[in-house]
Scaffold this motif. Structure first.
Motif, PDB file in Angstrom:
ATOM      1  N   LEU A 665       0.596  -1.148  -0.074  1.00  0.00           N
ATOM      2  CA  LEU A 665      -0.056   0.028  -0.086  1.00  0.00           C
ATOM      3  C   LEU A 665       0.807   1.206   0.115  1.00  0.00           C
ATOM      4  N   LEU A 666       1.977   1.112   0.684  1.00  0.00           N
ATOM      5  CA  LEU A 666       2.897   2.312   0.970  1.00  0.00           C
ATOM      6  C   LEU A 666       3.287   3.386  -0.481  1.00  0.00           C
ATOM      7  N   PRO A 667       3.562   2.565  -1.545  1.00  0.00           N
ATOM      8  CA  PRO A 667       3.735   3.469  -2.787  1.00  0.00           C
ATOM      9  C   PRO A 667       2.678   4.319  -3.149  1.00  0.00           C
ATOM     10  N   PHE A 668       1.519   3.542  -2.982  1.00  0.00           N
ATOM     11  CA  PHE A 668       0.239   4.381  -3.568  1.00  0.00           C
ATOM     12  C   PHE A 668       0.042   5.479  -2.728  1.00  0.00           C
ATOM     13  N   LEU A 669       0.033   5.133  -1.417  1.00  0.00           N
ATOM     14  CA  LEU A 669       0.037   6.220  -0.487  1.00  0.00           C
ATOM     15  C   LEU A 669       0.672   7.314  -0.678  1.00  0.00           C
ATOM     16  N   GLU A 670       2.082   7.045  -0.823  1.00  0.00           N
ATOM     17  CA  GLU A 670       3.184   8.233  -0.957  1.00  0.00           C
ATOM     18  C   GLU A 670       2.852   8.990  -2.326  1.00  0.00           C
ATOM     19  N   TYR A 671       2.402   8.242  -3.454  1.00  0.00           N
ATOM     20  CA  TYR A 671       2.371   8.791  -4.722  1.00  0.00           C
ATOM     21  C   TYR A 671       1.036   9.794  -4.553  1.00  0.00           C
ATOM     22  N   GLU A 672      -0.139   9.351  -3.824  1.00  0.00           N
ATOM     23  CA  GLU A 672      -1.211  10.121  -3.724  1.00  0.00           C
ATOM     24  C   GLU A 672      -0.852  11.352  -3.039  1.00  0.00           C
ATOM     25  N   LEU A 673      -0.145  11.227  -1.868  1.00  0.00           N
ATOM     26  CA  LEU A 673       0.118  12.341  -0.894  1.00  0.00           C
ATOM     27  C   LEU A 673       1.030  13.364  -1.979  1.00  0.00           C
ATOM     28  N   HIS A 674       1.869  12.866  -2.659  1.00  0.00           N
ATOM     29  CA  HIS A 674       2.645  13.732  -3.493  1.00  0.00           C
ATOM     30  C   HIS A 674       1.717  14.424  -4.348  1.00  0.00           C
ATOM     31  N   THR A 675       0.841  13.671  -5.143  1.00  0.00           N
ATOM     32  CA  THR A 675      -0.013  14.378  -6.238  1.00  0.00           C
ATOM     33  C   THR A 675      -0.880  15.460  -5.541  1.00  0.00           C
ATOM     34  N   GLN A 676      -1.501  15.197  -4.204  1.00  0.00           N
ATOM     35  CA  GLN A 676      -2.255  16.183  -3.389  1.00  0.00           C
ATOM     36  C   GLN A 676      -1.609  17.254  -3.126  1.00  0.00           C
ATOM     37  N   LEU A 677      -0.243  17.248  -2.788  1.00  0.00           N
ATOM     38  CA  LEU A 677       0.678  18.097  -2.241  1.00  0.00           C
ATOM     39  C   LEU A 677       0.797  19.077  -3.475  1.00  0.00           C
ATOM     40  N   MET A 678       1.152  18.600  -4.535  1.00  0.00           N
ATOM     41  CA  MET A 678       1.329  19.403  -5.981  1.00  0.00           C
ATOM     42  C   MET A 678       0.189  20.128  -6.167  1.00  0.00           C
ATOM     43  N   ASN A 679      -1.188  19.397  -6.250  1.00  0.00           N
ATOM     44  CA  ASN A 679      -2.424  20.099  -6.786  1.00  0.00           C
ATOM     45  C   ASN A 679      -2.380  21.365  -5.902  1.00  0.00           C
TER      46      ASN A 679
END
Lengths: 1138, 357
Positions: A665-679
């Motif tokens: 799960l971790l990679p997805f979590l990190e990716y989504e956090l990253h995307t959210q931050l960027m947005n």
């Protein structure tokens, strides 16, 4: 017998009634240190006893002084039955061991009981007489100063930054020992509290030893954490940055040449003890006769002695230390001193040591032994290079989904590892891990920032049953006769893996160092996620010692650099010396943004452009970092707190299965956090994140991710494009309509935010300079009213052909959710700003009104929630908490919540706990023009940088003239050795003043004096409107509170409210007893809350830390400050000229 | 889905004056939230009802934790648990010890016992003050009473020092303690028109003039009890009404002085003997504790009501009492001038204060 601890029990007050019949108490006190206990007389029938005891004297080793707390127990005498304990006071005497900290502990301290909380106060006096210890086999590290502050403490000057220190100690958790099944919970909690005090002391001592070994005298950015692993034990670990600090004597601006440089020891303690500060004499001492004298009379070179003592068994227990410092980090002469003539000073003083010093450091036999024994408990090691900091994930998303992007990053970084430039390699040799826990640096220190590097690893905690493993450890701690079943090497190895990973990530980014480094864990049952993150960076070599190998480079042989904080006098030109030892001339406002990596071989997708400030170097389009915003950075407008929040359900599982699920799960979590931050960053029209902290918390049925950072608009970076929504199947009209509506909303929000945060990038400047601006963001042009200034495509810009606005595709539900998440973030109310860094970009004129607070919320979830539902709840929880804070603090408007530090946890299934600690600081609305003026000045300074060569030359001259060093030359010190001191002396006179920023932050408004007892607390490293004149020692306290009458104490909220208030009270009391009036860099590192409402029980553990300081109001220094102020402005400008 | 735990702790304890007042007034959290919403704080600060509820609960909790300290205000200053600026501390104490006049009128002069406390729900219904608030106020009275009862020295000063109250509030508490100690009757229908401040004024007069502490500064004695010796001497004043000559002489002196100066001269002349008898009898009876209790009733019945029925203005009353008091000194056979002055000084100011509708 190197120390005598003296304690006197004066009086008590507000004691509880222990005898119901008389409504009074017959109190007496037990004073315990180590195994020695003294008792006072019984003071009969009083709630305010006056014991006025004799001085109780403990003659102890300084090792014990460091490890053990002084334990004071207040009891009620009972003739017929056992005496009842009223409560205890633990006093950390470490501050008394350092000559520059406190000299006496004296004051009213709360008497604390784990069940009843604070029960009255006791007035005590504690002193320490330390004898100078000439035994260098000792295991103590008295005199090493510890600071939680993640920058160079305000009244010190860093002579040298040595690098990363880490250590951990492991023990069984009394809570889980079989004996505690028959002990009362109270006894067991007492035991836990005491154990953790002991372990912290031991840990600190061991870290201190490493520091001495490196030749330092202080640890800055000291971060100590507990891992309550449950059955498998209790881990106390700490990391920090070893430095050699020198106190700036504020009364004597001419410290550098003044013989009374060693005054700290004189005005505070027995002379001579201060000189124990290791490494200082060689590296920092100005070459005055007096200095030389004091040195030769009683100051052994600590690093020297450490080196030899490393053959001692005790040290080999932590074999890594030896390994790390094979290239010792002191001015290098000590370890490699074998070729030196015998006139070498330490040798001269202690002839017996000479042979030792020349023996090579012992090999790490012990480690290999234990390595075999070490049970491999790690199951799944999913080390991730996540969110590497740059490159809009948007383009990645378009290209093929999150995982692909991640994988690509990973493989690329692996490749990059091999291609590290030689210059960074030289640096890396200085220590095994070129990590710095510092988050703010003196001007000129930070050359380039690559981006965030982070690594996570999922481990299975496992109890190790073979007690033989623990044999090599000291068991002093375990007086209930138990062996440590766990050995630290396992945990060490885990962290080593992670650190290696971080190191290689940094290399992949072309960086040789990691700054703003931190480590954390999240434990749920037997699964543990270890995380580490930091910011890859290139540092100026002049602040580091490069080790003896780097001789080919002339400049690198001057490893020493002196920078000072809070120094009163600085010559402006000195700032420019930052470019020393670095080929390129970097301008201060934008230099750190320039990419450190090879643009032809970018480790991840990123859009590079020419720097919008200097037009000479490439910068990324977005920059993520874990550090504070550099003081010299050019910023447009204000910053704001940006949070990405994510909740993911997971299946319940056990053991290995659980670990697998989590690591998947971790990679997805990190990716989504990253995307959210960027947005969210783009939505605010900003282009950089500072102080990024990603926390991942694991529970039985879910994973929580919370990323917090402070967004800013860096002038050097390109303006972020808008966000465009695209539907994949634009078939029907209502759908189109829907999209355009959303698009409009987003555009409006961006426009509003730009106005709110005053982001008006100076686009005119671009045209004047006419520098090559890369291919404009084609789509973004649709949303931004101003057209791009120049459209010519630069040949130099090879990085991309298809950069554009950030595109969100909303044909899947995830994206819709994302957009909703984006738009539901409510704006901060008028008059409020927020950030999670030390300072808020764009706000300078703080008033003296500050309010530190802690807020904790626990939320119960319904069962069977979808990911989407969970996300919304979690996000609302954080938003509502923020709203509540704004409301609470509305009387302070205009104000900024600084250092907003969110901590999330999943204490139980279906419970989410969010804890926030921050400080609200008021500021004056006027003077907002200052910012603009500053940036104007900065552009001016750019011109000055051309003169660097010349200035550098001046500096050289300066160094040479002061070179007649009575210490080094006659004694035949190597060239390497003599340079540092010469450099030190020359630079001391004119050290740049990184505090320029803080100075301008402070308002000169007069402050109505308040009562003496007030102790301020702040998570920041400074107090607005005040000057810290003394650091009194580190505060590191651990408390447990339990209750069996939860309802009667006002339920969970009442219980925790009282406990937090009590913790604050105890921190304040201890600081006041040390003679301080504030705690800076305060943080609540642990708040573990457990409840059992059915049994009417609850329990909570809190760990807090900070630096006790004494400050004076700037208004009281008014007379001097006028002068200083002008000098400061001059200096900071000069410093920016580098 | 619910907030299970929600706390906010500031290094400097944050206290909202408005919420504090609501708490003191005994509002429940929900009622307090309603009041706050109506007060418009939400629009002012862009807050939601949820935020308001959380804030109110938090503040209420803080106040509850502070309450035990407020019982011993001196402790508030040197406790370590809450860091509260001195001006805030003063505000907390002052408001905590503040009371409603309508409430105090109900219990003034009553024994501060459990029995009285039990009847507080009646008081609450009657006054419209919440029971919680009534209890707080009653407990405050009782606490102050218990502490100063045993103390020597001036009453007001003791209260001020032990409870850190501002001067006016300390005086009011002194009155309450004084009334409770001497059990003055204040609840009779005839006394209903009198406010607490009227009584407090009178209590001040009595404390300053009729207690032992009033005449000499012997620290051993206390302000809460009337000067027994003085009460004894008051019996000597009876001569003013028992001696026929003296009474007539007194009357003629007063009448001579008053003639032409007032519209109600005739009524004064006609009532002189009645009024004088009334006042002197009150004096003579004060030695009995039971009659002390009826002191205010007696004043109203024996003096104020007759005057009022004759439509005297307060100027008339003042004029009359001035001459009534002063003329005695001209009487050659009267010996007890000091006692007379001490007695009439208080009576005059009390009556003047009480002489209103």
């Amino acid at each position: 017998m190197p120390g005598k601890l003296k304690a006197k029990i004066v009086a008590g007050r507000h004691l509880p009634v222990m005898d119901r019949a008389s409504d009074l108490t017959d109190a007496f006190v037990e004073v315990k240190f180590g195994n020695t206990t003294f008792k006072t007389d019984v003071y009969p029938k009083s709630l305010n006893p006056q014991w006025n005891s004799e001085w109780f004297k403990f003659e102890v080793d300084d090792e014990d002084l460091q490890d053990e707390p002084l334990q004071i127990t207040v009891l009620d005498h009972d003739t017929y039955s056992a005496n009842d304990a009223i409560g205890k006071v633990y006093i950390d005497i470490d501050p008394l061991l350092c000559s520059e900290a406190a000299t006496v502990i004296s004051g009213w301290l709360p008497i604390y009981d784990t069940i009843h909380g604070i029960r009255g106060e006791i007035n005590v006096l504690v002193k320490v007489d330390l004898f100078n210890d000439l035994n260098r086999f000792r295991q103590s590290s008295c005199g090493v100063k510890f600071f939680c502050t993640t920058s160079i403490p305000r009244c010190y000057r860093a002579i040298m930054v040595h690098g990363f220190v880490e250590e951990l100690v492991v023990n069984e958790d009394p809570e889980y020992q079989w004996i505690d099944r028959i002990r009362t919970p109270r006894a067991s909690n007492e035991a836990r509290q005491r154990l953790i005090f002991l372990m912290s002391g031991e840990l600190q001592r061991k870290i201190g030893l490493k520091v001495l070994e490196m030749g330092g005298n202080a640890v800055v950015g000291y971060l100590q954490c507990f891992d309550l692993e449950g059955e498998s034990g209790l881990v106390v670990r700490a990391i920090g940055t070893a430095c050699t600090l020198e106190k700036i004597s504020s009364t004597l601006p001419a410290t550098a040449t003044h013989p009374s440089n060693s005054s700290p020891s004189k005005d505070m303690k027995e002379p001579g003890f201060g000189e124990e500060a290791p490494g200082v004499p060689l590296s920092s001492g100005p070459p005055t006769p007096l200095r030389a004298q004091t040195f030769s009379s009683f100051s052994p070179s600590k690093s020297y002695s450490r080196q030899s003592s490393s053959s001692d068994t005790e040290l080999s227990l932590t074999p890594k230390t030896v390994g790390i410092f094979l290239f010792p980090s002191t001015p290098a002469l000590e370890s490699e001193s074998s070729p030196l003539p015998s006139a070498h000073l330490p040798h001269h003083l202690w002839p017996g040591m000479a042979s030792r010093s020349t023996t090579p450091p012992p090999l790490r036999l012990s480690q290999s032994d234990t390595a075999i024994l070490r049970k491999s408990v790690s199951f799944s090691e999913e080390l991730l290079l996540a969110a590497s900091g740059m490159g809009s994930g948007g383009s990645a998303g378009k290209e093929g989904g999150p995982l692909k992007a991640l994988l690509r990053q990973q493989t690329q970084s692996a490749l990059e590892q091999r291609g590290v430039s030689s210059s960074s390699e030289a640096f890396v040799r200085t220590g095994e891990y070129p990590f710095f826990t510092l988050a703010a640096f003196p001007p000129g220190f930070l050359l380039h920032v690559g981006g965030v590097v982070s690594a996570r690893s999922v481990k299975l905690l496992d109890r190790i049953h073979n007690p033989a493993l623990g044999n090599t450890r000291s068991y002093k701690l375990l007086d209930w006769n138990s062996f440590t079943a766990d050995e630290p090497e396992t945990r060490d190895a885990w962290w080593e893996e992670i650190r290696q990973e971080i190191k290689s990530h940094a290399k992949a980014l072309g960086c040789h160092a990691v700054v703003g480094y931190s480590e954390s864990t999240s434990i749920c049952e037997e699964v543990c996620i270890l995380s580490a993150s930091g910011t890859a960076a290139i540092l100026s070599s002049r602040f580091m010692q490069d080790g003896p190998l780097d001789t080919e480079h002339r400049l690198s042989r001057q490893p020493l650099c002196v920078f000072s904080t809070g120094s009163e006098r600085v010559e402006g030109d000195m700032g420019s010396s930052a470019s020393l030892g670095f080929e390129e001339v970097v301008s201060p406002g934008c230099g750190f943004c320039h990419i450190p990596y090879d643009e032809l071989n970018i480790p991840f997708p990123a859009q590079l452009t020419y720097c919008y400030c200097c037009r000479r170097y490439k910068v990324p389009d977005v920059l993520f970092t874990t550090i504070d915003l550099p003081t010299e950075a050019n910023v447009t407008g204000k910053g704001c707190l940006i949070q990405a929040r994510l909740c993911r359900t997971k299946k319940k599982a056990q053991g290995e299965g659980n670990a697998t699920v989590i690591s998947n799960l971790l990679p997805f979590l990190e990716y989504e956090l990253h995307t959210q931050l960027m947005n969210k960053l783009k939505l605010r029209g900003m282009n950089a994140l500072f102080g990024l902290r990603i926390q991942i918390s694991v529970g039985e049925t879910m994973l929580l991710g919370l990323a917090s950072a402070t967004g800013v608009y860096l002038t050097a970076l390109p303006s972020p494009g808008g966000i465009q929504i695209a539907g994949k199947t634009p078939s029907d009209i209502t759908y189109e309509q829907h999209i355009s509506n959303m698009q409009k909303k987003i555009n409006d929000t961006i426009a509003k935010n730009k106005e709110l945060y005053e982001i008006n990038p100076p686009e005119v400047v671009e045209e004047i300079i006419g520098s090559p601006i890369p291919e404009p963001r084609q789509r973004s042009r649709l949303f931004r009213s101003q057209s791009e200034s120049s459209d010519e495509v630069s040949e130099l810009d090879l990085s991309h052909g298809k950069k554009d606005a950030f595109v969100l595709e909303i044909d899947d539900t995830d994206a819709v959710e994302d957009i909703h998440a984006l738009l539901t973030d409510s704006p901060t109310p008028a008059g409020f700003y927020s950030c999670n860094t030390e300072i808020m970009p764009g706000i300078q004129n703080w008033t003296s009104a500050i309010q530190m607070f802690t807020s904790v919320r626990v939320f119960r979830l319904n069962a069977n929630l979808t990911n989407q539902g969970l996300n919304k709840i979690f996000s609302d929880l954080c938003e509502n908490l923020l709203k509540s804070l704004y409301f609470k603090l509305r009387s302070m408007v205009p104000c900024c919540l600084c250092h907003l530090n969110f901590t999330v946890a999943i204490p139980e299934d279906e419970l989410i706990q969010v804890a926030v600690t921050a400080v609200a600081m008021s500021f004056d609305k006027e003077q907002l023009l200052e910012n603009g003026k500053q940036s104007g000045e900065k552009t001016l300074i750019k011109a000055i940088t051309e003169n660097d060569e010349q200035l550098q030359f001046n500096l050289e001259l300066n160094a040479e003239t002061s070179a007649p060093n009575p210490l080094s030359s006659p004694k035949g010190l190597s060239e390497v050795g003599s340079h540092p001191s010469a450099r030190a002396s020359s630079m001391e006179k004119a050290s740049p003043l990184p505090e320029g920023r803080s100075r301008s932050l402070r308002s000169n408004r007069s402050y109505s004096g308040s009562s003496v007892a007030v102790v301020k607390m702040t998570p920041l490293s400074f107090i607005p409107g005040a000057k810290i004149i003394k650091y009194l020692g580190i505060i590191n306290m651990f408390f447990i509170r339990e209750t069996t009458s939860l309802r009667e104490e006002g339920g969970v909220s009442g219980f925790l409210h009282t406990f937090i208030a009590e913790v604050f009270a105890m921190v304040r009391a201890h600081v006041a007893a040390l003679g301080g009036n504030a705690v800076v860099s305060y943080s609540m590192k642990e708040c573990v809350f457990m409840e059992n409402p059915n049994k009417n029980q609850a329990q909570c553990l809190i760990n807090v830390s900070g630096d006790a300081v004494m400050f004076v109001r700037e208004s009281e220094l008014e007379s001097t400050s006028v002068q200083t102020q002008s000098a400061t402005t001059h200096t900071s400008n000069g410093a920016e000229g580098t | 889905m619910s907030v299970e735990l929600d706390v906010f702790v500031g290094n400097t304890t944050i206290m909202d004056k408005e919420v504090y007042q609501l708490w003191l007034n005994g509002y429940t959290v929900n009622d307090a939230v309603k009041v706050r919403i109506e007060g418009g704080v939400m629009e002012e600060c862009e807050a939601s009802a949820e935020v308001l509820l959380s804030d109110t609960m938090d503040q209420y909790r803080t106040f509850q934790m502070c309450e035990r300290l407020l019982h011993h205000p001196a402790k508030l200053a040197n406790q370590l648990l809450f860091q509260i600026p001195p001006d805030r501390q003063a505000m907390l104490i002052e408001r905590y010890y503040a009371f409603d006049d309508s409430f105090v009128r109900e219990v003034l002069g009553k024994k501060l016992s459990k029995g009285t406390k039990k009847d507080l729900d009646d008081v609450s219904t009657k006054t419209g003050i919440t029971l919680k608030s009534c209890r707080r106020q009653f407990d405050n009275f009782k606490r102050v009473f218990k502490v100063v009862e045993e103390l020597k020295g001036p009453l007001v000063e003791n209260i001020r020092q032990h409870f850190l109250l501002p001067d006016q509030l300390a005086r009011d508490y002194a009155a309450i303690v004084f009334f409770a100690n001497n059990r003055f009757e204040t609840g009779k229908k005839k006394l209903h028109y009198l406010t607490f401040q009227d009584f407090a004024f009178c209590a001040g007069q009595l404390i300053n003039n009729w207690t032992l502490g009033a005449v000499d500064n012997i620290m051993e004695d206390m302000d809460v009890d009337l000067d027994k010796e003085f009460l004894q001497e008051l019996k000597d004043l009876k001569i003013l009404i028992t001696d026929k000559d003296l009474l007539d002489q007194h009357k003629s002196l007063v009448c001579t002085a008053l003639r032409g100066k007032t519209n109600v001269f005739n009524e004064m002349e006609a009532n002189f003997k009645n009024l004088s008898r009334g006042l002197v009898n009150i004096a003579a009876k004060l030695i009995n504790a039971k009659d002390v209790r009826d002191f205010f009733i007696d004043l109203v019945e024996k003096f104020i009501e007759p005057c009022r029925s004759d439509k005297w203005t307060s100027i008339d009353v003042n004029l009359y009492l001035t001459h009534y008091t002063n003329s005695v000194h001209i009487l050659d056979t009267f010996k007890h001038h000091a006692v007379w002055t001490r007695y009439m000084g208080v009576i005059k100011s009390c009556i003047l204060r009480m002489y209103h509708d």
